[in-house]
Design a protein around this motif. Structure first.
Motif, PDB file in Angstrom:
ATOM      1  N   ALA A  92       8.397  -7.142  69.200  1.00  0.00           N
ATOM      2  CA  ALA A  92       7.754  -6.364  70.252  1.00  0.00           C
ATOM      3  C   ALA A  92       7.519  -4.919  69.816  1.00  0.00           C
ATOM      4  O   ALA A  92       6.408  -4.379  69.942  1.00  0.00           O
ATOM      5  CB  ALA A  92       8.611  -6.397  71.524  1.00  0.00           C
ATOM      6  N   ALA A 266      12.037  -8.999  79.057  1.00  0.00           N
ATOM      7  CA  ALA A 266      10.664  -8.611  79.355  1.00  0.00           C
ATOM      8  C   ALA A 266       9.951  -7.975  78.165  1.00  0.00           C
ATOM      9  O   ALA A 266       8.739  -7.783  78.191  1.00  0.00           O
ATOM     10  CB  ALA A 266      10.623  -7.665  80.557  1.00  0.00           C
ATOM     11  N   LEU A 267      10.699  -7.658  77.122  1.00  0.00           N
ATOM     12  CA  LEU A 267      10.060  -7.188  75.898  1.00  0.00           C
ATOM     13  C   LEU A 267       9.357  -8.327  75.158  1.00  0.00           C
ATOM     14  O   LEU A 267       8.448  -8.086  74.369  1.00  0.00           O
ATOM     15  CB  LEU A 267      11.092  -6.549  74.965  1.00  0.00           C
ATOM     16  CG  LEU A 267      11.643  -5.191  75.374  1.00  0.00           C
ATOM     17  CD1 LEU A 267      12.883  -4.850  74.547  1.00  0.00           C
ATOM     18  CD2 LEU A 267      10.586  -4.095  75.214  1.00  0.00           C
ATOM     19  N   SER A 268       9.791  -9.557  75.401  1.00  0.00           N
ATOM     20  CA  SER A 268       9.238 -10.705  74.684  1.00  0.00           C
ATOM     21  C   SER A 268       7.842 -11.031  75.197  1.00  0.00           C
ATOM     22  O   SER A 268       7.509 -10.788  76.359  1.00  0.00           O
ATOM     23  CB  SER A 268      10.149 -11.925  74.847  1.00  0.00           C
ATOM     24  OG  SER A 268      10.122 -12.388  76.186  1.00  0.00           O
ATOM     25  N   ARG A 269       7.020 -11.608  74.339  1.00  0.00           N
ATOM     26  CA  ARG A 269       5.645 -11.934  74.731  1.00  0.00           C
ATOM     27  C   ARG A 269       5.571 -12.852  75.952  1.00  0.00           C
ATOM     28  O   ARG A 269       4.760 -12.612  76.850  1.00  0.00           O
ATOM     29  CB  ARG A 269       4.891 -12.530  73.545  1.00  0.00           C
ATOM     30  CG  ARG A 269       4.564 -11.501  72.466  1.00  0.00           C
ATOM     31  CD  ARG A 269       3.751 -12.075  71.339  1.00  0.00           C
ATOM     32  NE  ARG A 269       3.512 -11.090  70.295  1.00  0.00           N
ATOM     33  CZ  ARG A 269       2.439 -10.312  70.232  1.00  0.00           C
ATOM     34  NH1 ARG A 269       1.492 -10.418  71.144  1.00  0.00           N
ATOM     35  NH2 ARG A 269       2.306  -9.441  69.249  1.00  0.00           N
ATOM     36  N   ARG A 272       6.491 -10.588  79.341  1.00  0.00           N
ATOM     37  CA  ARG A 272       6.048  -9.209  79.566  1.00  0.00           C
ATOM     38  C   ARG A 272       5.437  -8.993  80.944  1.00  0.00           C
ATOM     39  O   ARG A 272       5.337  -7.846  81.407  1.00  0.00           O
ATOM     40  CB  ARG A 272       5.081  -8.778  78.457  1.00  0.00           C
ATOM     41  CG  ARG A 272       5.809  -8.553  77.142  1.00  0.00           C
ATOM     42  CD  ARG A 272       4.908  -8.148  76.009  1.00  0.00           C
ATOM     43  NE  ARG A 272       5.646  -8.245  74.748  1.00  0.00           N
ATOM     44  CZ  ARG A 272       5.115  -8.174  73.545  1.00  0.00           C
ATOM     45  NH1 ARG A 272       3.793  -7.991  73.414  1.00  0.00           N
ATOM     46  NH2 ARG A 272       5.859  -8.279  72.461  1.00  0.00           N
ATOM     47  N   TRP A 273       5.061 -10.077  81.602  1.00  0.00           N
ATOM     48  CA  TRP A 273       4.526  -9.971  82.957  1.00  0.00           C
ATOM     49  C   TRP A 273       5.593  -9.521  83.960  1.00  0.00           C
ATOM     50  O   TRP A 273       5.261  -9.046  85.055  1.00  0.00           O
ATOM     51  CB  TRP A 273       3.933 -11.306  83.400  1.00  0.00           C
ATOM     52  CG  TRP A 273       4.915 -12.432  83.394  1.00  0.00           C
ATOM     53  CD1 TRP A 273       5.224 -13.253  82.357  1.00  0.00           C
ATOM     54  CD2 TRP A 273       5.740 -12.847  84.487  1.00  0.00           C
ATOM     55  NE1 TRP A 273       6.192 -14.162  82.720  1.00  0.00           N
ATOM     56  CE2 TRP A 273       6.523 -13.941  84.017  1.00  0.00           C
ATOM     57  CE3 TRP A 273       5.890 -12.418  85.807  1.00  0.00           C
ATOM     58  CZ2 TRP A 273       7.442 -14.595  84.832  1.00  0.00           C
ATOM     59  CZ3 TRP A 273       6.804 -13.065  86.619  1.00  0.00           C
ATOM     60  CH2 TRP A 273       7.574 -14.141  86.131  1.00  0.00           C
ATOM     61  N   PRO A 276       6.697  -3.674  82.825  1.00  0.00           N
ATOM     62  CA  PRO A 276       6.077  -2.984  81.680  1.00  0.00           C
ATOM     63  C   PRO A 276       7.092  -2.253  80.802  1.00  0.00           C
ATOM     64  O   PRO A 276       6.916  -1.089  80.441  1.00  0.00           O
ATOM     65  CB  PRO A 276       5.117  -2.012  82.354  1.00  0.00           C
ATOM     66  CG  PRO A 276       5.794  -1.667  83.641  1.00  0.00           C
ATOM     67  CD  PRO A 276       6.475  -2.952  84.086  1.00  0.00           C
ATOM     68  N   LEU A 278       7.931  -2.729  77.628  1.00  0.00           N
ATOM     69  CA  LEU A 278       7.393  -2.383  76.309  1.00  0.00           C
ATOM     70  C   LEU A 278       6.395  -1.233  76.400  1.00  0.00           C
ATOM     71  O   LEU A 278       6.396  -0.345  75.543  1.00  0.00           O
ATOM     72  CB  LEU A 278       6.738  -3.605  75.668  1.00  0.00           C
ATOM     73  CG  LEU A 278       6.150  -3.387  74.273  1.00  0.00           C
ATOM     74  CD1 LEU A 278       7.214  -2.894  73.289  1.00  0.00           C
ATOM     75  CD2 LEU A 278       5.504  -4.667  73.758  1.00  0.00           C
ATOM     76  N   ASP A 279       5.582  -1.225  77.436  1.00  0.00           N
ATOM     77  CA  ASP A 279       4.616  -0.130  77.594  1.00  0.00           C
ATOM     78  C   ASP A 279       5.330   1.205  77.739  1.00  0.00           C
ATOM     79  O   ASP A 279       4.918   2.213  77.163  1.00  0.00           O
ATOM     80  CB  ASP A 279       3.729  -0.375  78.821  1.00  0.00           C
ATOM     81  CG  ASP A 279       2.735  -1.507  78.618  1.00  0.00           C
ATOM     82  OD1 ASP A 279       2.457  -1.862  77.453  1.00  0.00           O
ATOM     83  OD2 ASP A 279       2.243  -2.043  79.625  1.00  0.00           O
TER      84      ASP A 279
END
Length: 287
Positions: A92, A266-269, A272-273, A276, A278-279
């Motif tokens: 990520a 939630a960092l995983s692909r 991620r929904w 946010p 990673l954002d």
């Protein structure tokens, strides 16, 4: 679709994913769904003499010059965990151009507080000295962690003695990132954690909130609104308030569709929904 219905659906989906991630081999599932062609990984680098003092480096296959660097520490109540479980975190962050170091550290019962902080500092020291060999810029260095790992990151950023032991200081950090961290947890309620911190004689200096000072590095703090393991109001909210009162820049976010566990997931692909995460990390590190 009404906002209420969307929220109910979101909470139901998060509940299902939370159940899946609490089932057998949850990280194996996430790692199995993580693409491996987008990054380069260098494994099994020793930063100390103990077998647990080992780290992996992830970097983009198309890195920008002088990439920012994150040293990530996983959670597990200081008595469990392995860097191999967090390939999805390395992927990520590398996907956003961040050179990422994921470090193992010694755990209870092999060690107690503060020895895992000694390990964390040594891992950061290794990174500061060597990350340029992997395309990272040591002048753009951050520490990050989830749960117990967020505690480790906080202590390295807030209590100068740990980095000073490896010839560094918190001034060498551009910032730090905490996901669902325990920053103010005395007296200890979790029986599995009590012996790690010498309960009932847990030292007050073991608490990150007691090391807040005006010169601390900027912080990005995130938590799940309904975290039932680490109280987000007392820990994330309390530390954020203390940092602001000391004049330290801090960004603070809470998410309604995550739990203590799914916050880092939630960092995983695939997840991620959920939030946010990673954002926010990418924005904080790449600003």
């Amino acid at each position: 679709m009404s906002k209420v219905f969307k929220r109910v659906v979101g909470l139901a989906c998060a509940g299902v994913m939370g159940w899946l991630l609490s089932a057998c081999s949850p990280v194996r599932m996430l790692n199995g769904l993580t693409p491996t062609r987008s990054f380069e990984k260098t494994s099994d680098i020793a930063y100390g003499s103990d077998p647990r003092q080992t780290l992996d480096v992830y970097r983009s296959k198309d890195p920008a010059p002088g990439a920012p660097v994150v040293v990530f520490f996983y959670g597990g109540s200081w008595n469990s965990g392995s860097r191999a479980d967090y390939l999805f975190v390395g992927e990520a962050l590398a996907s956003r151009g961040i050179t990422t170091v994921i470090a193992d550290y010694r755990l209870y019962p092999q060690v107690r507080y503060p020895e895992f902080l000694v390990d964390g500092a040594q891992a950061v020291g290794w990174t500061y000295r060597h990350v340029a060999e992997y395309g990272g810029n040591p002048q753009r260095l951050y520490v990050m962690g989830h749960s117990a790992g967020a505690y480790n990151a906080a202590m390295l950023a807030l209590d100068p003695q740990w980095l000073q032991a490896v010839g560094m200081s918190p001034d060498n950090l551009r910032g730090w990132i905490g996901l669902a961290g325990p920053y103010d947890f005395l007296p200890i309620k979790d029986e599995a954690v009590r012996p790690v911190f010498f309960y009932p004689d847990s030292p007050p200096e073991s608490q990150p909130i007691n090391h807040v000072s005006r010169g601390a590095p900027p912080a990005l703090l995130m938590a799940a609104e309904t975290d039932t393991l680490v109280n987000p109001t007392r820990n994330t909210g309390g530390l954020a308030s203390a940092l602001r009162e000391a004049g330290v820049p801090v960004d603070e976010f809470y998410f309604s569709r995550t739990s203590h566990v799914t916050l880092v997931a939630a960092l995983s692909r695939p997840l991620r929904w959920l939030a946010p995460v990673l954002d926010h990390v990418s924005g904080f590190v790449n600003h």
